[in-house]
Scaffold this motif. Structure first.
Motif, PDB file in Angstrom:
ATOM      1  N   ALA A 108      -7.211  -4.900  -2.279  1.00 20.42           N
ATOM      2  CA  ALA A 108      -6.388  -4.739  -1.078  1.00 20.42           C
ATOM      3  C   ALA A 108      -6.955  -5.596   0.048  1.00 20.42           C
ATOM      4  CB  ALA A 108      -6.353  -3.279  -0.658  1.00 20.42           C
ATOM      5  N   ALA A 143      -6.449   2.162   1.614  1.00 18.93           N
ATOM      6  CA  ALA A 143      -5.987   1.008   0.838  1.00 18.93           C
ATOM      7  C   ALA A 143      -6.967   0.670  -0.277  1.00 18.93           C
ATOM      8  CB  ALA A 143      -5.791  -0.191   1.753  1.00 18.93           C
ATOM      9  N   SER A 193       0.808  -1.225   0.000  1.00 22.85           N
ATOM     10  CA  SER A 193       0.000   0.000   0.000  1.00 22.85           C
ATOM     11  C   SER A 193       0.836   1.267   0.000  1.00 22.85           C
ATOM     12  CB  SER A 193      -0.937   0.015   1.224  1.00 22.85           C
ATOM     13  OG  SER A 193      -0.182   0.055   2.430  1.00 22.85           O
ATOM     14  N   TYR A 250      -1.924  -4.907   3.395  1.00 20.80           N
ATOM     15  CA  TYR A 250      -1.551  -3.737   4.175  1.00 20.80           C
ATOM     16  C   TYR A 250      -1.805  -4.046   5.641  1.00 20.80           C
ATOM     17  CZ  TYR A 250      -6.593  -2.913   4.438  1.00 20.80           C
ATOM     18  OH  TYR A 250      -7.938  -3.062   4.671  1.00 20.80           O
ATOM     19  N   THR A 290      -1.921   0.973   7.119  1.00 17.08           N
ATOM     20  CA  THR A 290      -2.665   1.904   6.252  1.00 17.08           C
ATOM     21  C   THR A 290      -4.165   1.802   6.556  1.00 17.08           C
ATOM     22  OG1 THR A 290      -1.025   1.672   4.492  1.00 17.08           O
ATOM     23  CG2 THR A 290      -3.187   2.507   3.851  1.00 17.08           C
TER      24      THR A 290
END
Length: 279
Positions: free
Chosen positions: A78, A60, A30, A52, A55
């Motif tokens: 993500a 994300a 990310s 991630y 984040t």
């Protein structure tokens, strides 16, 4: 043990880098190097998943959406994941394969990592353990999960199938030399462990996957820019290239290692450092 051959080595050279139809997973994707690697894999045609941890989830998701849009709607998702947890890593792999890969996975980049600068004599036990838990253990859980998937796909496709998995570790020039003036023995040792881990796995798993490392030098990321100005001035004096590297300058190297263009490369450590390790 047989390293998978290139499926069509006489094809025009640019086709060797094409990742169309492939599915890739990038941990720590990310921000920084991981983000640019994931972007490059998507630009080369792959469906891409990133993980991630710190984040914000909405950020994300926005990153994933913007990269997908920039590449004609190509799938890009993500997933939140703590790479220190083997259970978390395995769960994300299962989700990516089901939701993005149509039952398959082709490329894994073990990129998630942390860095700290603490004098060795003063290093707290919990901080030292955390460094290895993320940078080494997390990378190994990622590698293990990749190996299980790639071996299964190889066996299901028949042992003569040429398309096998590619695993890429993000290491560092810190695996090769001791950076100064920062004191980072734990970080250096963790990255050195990754380089030798990749060489060992490249031999052990040669039947069903290639394993390589990228060792970047000083890269212009948020992680690096927080350091004192006097440190950066000293680094510039030590780098023959006399500048930092943009994170996006690395993405072509990862695409190369992920693609058929590097079909005979395994166990390699690509040092990309503007000549920093040479003098």
């Amino acid at each position: 043990m047989v390293l998978a051959p290139h499926p069509n080595p006489t094809a025009p050279v640019l086709s060797h880098f094409d990742l169309t139809g492939k599915t890739a997973l990038v941990t720590g994707g990310s921000r920084g190097i991981g983000l640019e690697v994931a972007r490059g894999l998507s630009e080369a045609g792959a469906k891409v998943a990133i993980t991630y941890s710190s984040t914000p989830s909405a950020e994300a998701a926005q990153i994933a959406s913007s990269i997908s849009f920039a590449n004609g709607g190509r799938p890009f998702k993500a997933y939140k994941c703590n790479v220190r947890s083997r259970v978390d890593v395995d769960s994300v792999f299962a989700s990516v394969i089901e939701e993005l890969g149509d039952g398959k996975l082709d490329i894994v980049v073990a990129n998630a990592g942390i860095a700290e600068h603490i004098p060795a004599q003063e290093y707290p036990e919990d901080k030292f353990r955390e460094m290895f838990d993320v940078n080494v253990n997390g990378a190994f859980w990622t590698a293990q999960a990749a190996a299980r998937v790639f071996e299964r796909q190889w066996k299901e496709g028949g042992e003569d199938t040429p398309h096998r998995g590619s695993l890429i570790f993000t290491a560092s020039v810190s695996a090769t030399l001791v950076n100064v003036p920062q004191k980072q023995a734990a970080y250096n040792a963790s990255k050195a462990a990754l380089v030798h881990l990749s060489k060992s796995l490249a031999v052990e798993w040669v039947d069903f996957m290639r394993v390589n490392c990228v060792s970047p030098g000083f890269i212009e990321t948020d992680m690096l820019l927080v350091h004192p100005e006097e440190w950066r001035k000293q680094w510039f004096d030590m780098i023959p290239g006399r500048r930092l590297c943009k994170a996006a300058e690395l993405k072509g190297s990862y695409v190369y290692l992920a693609s058929d263009a590097s079909s005979y490369m395994t166990g390699a450590d690509l040092i990309i450092d503007g000549g920093y390790t040479l003098p």
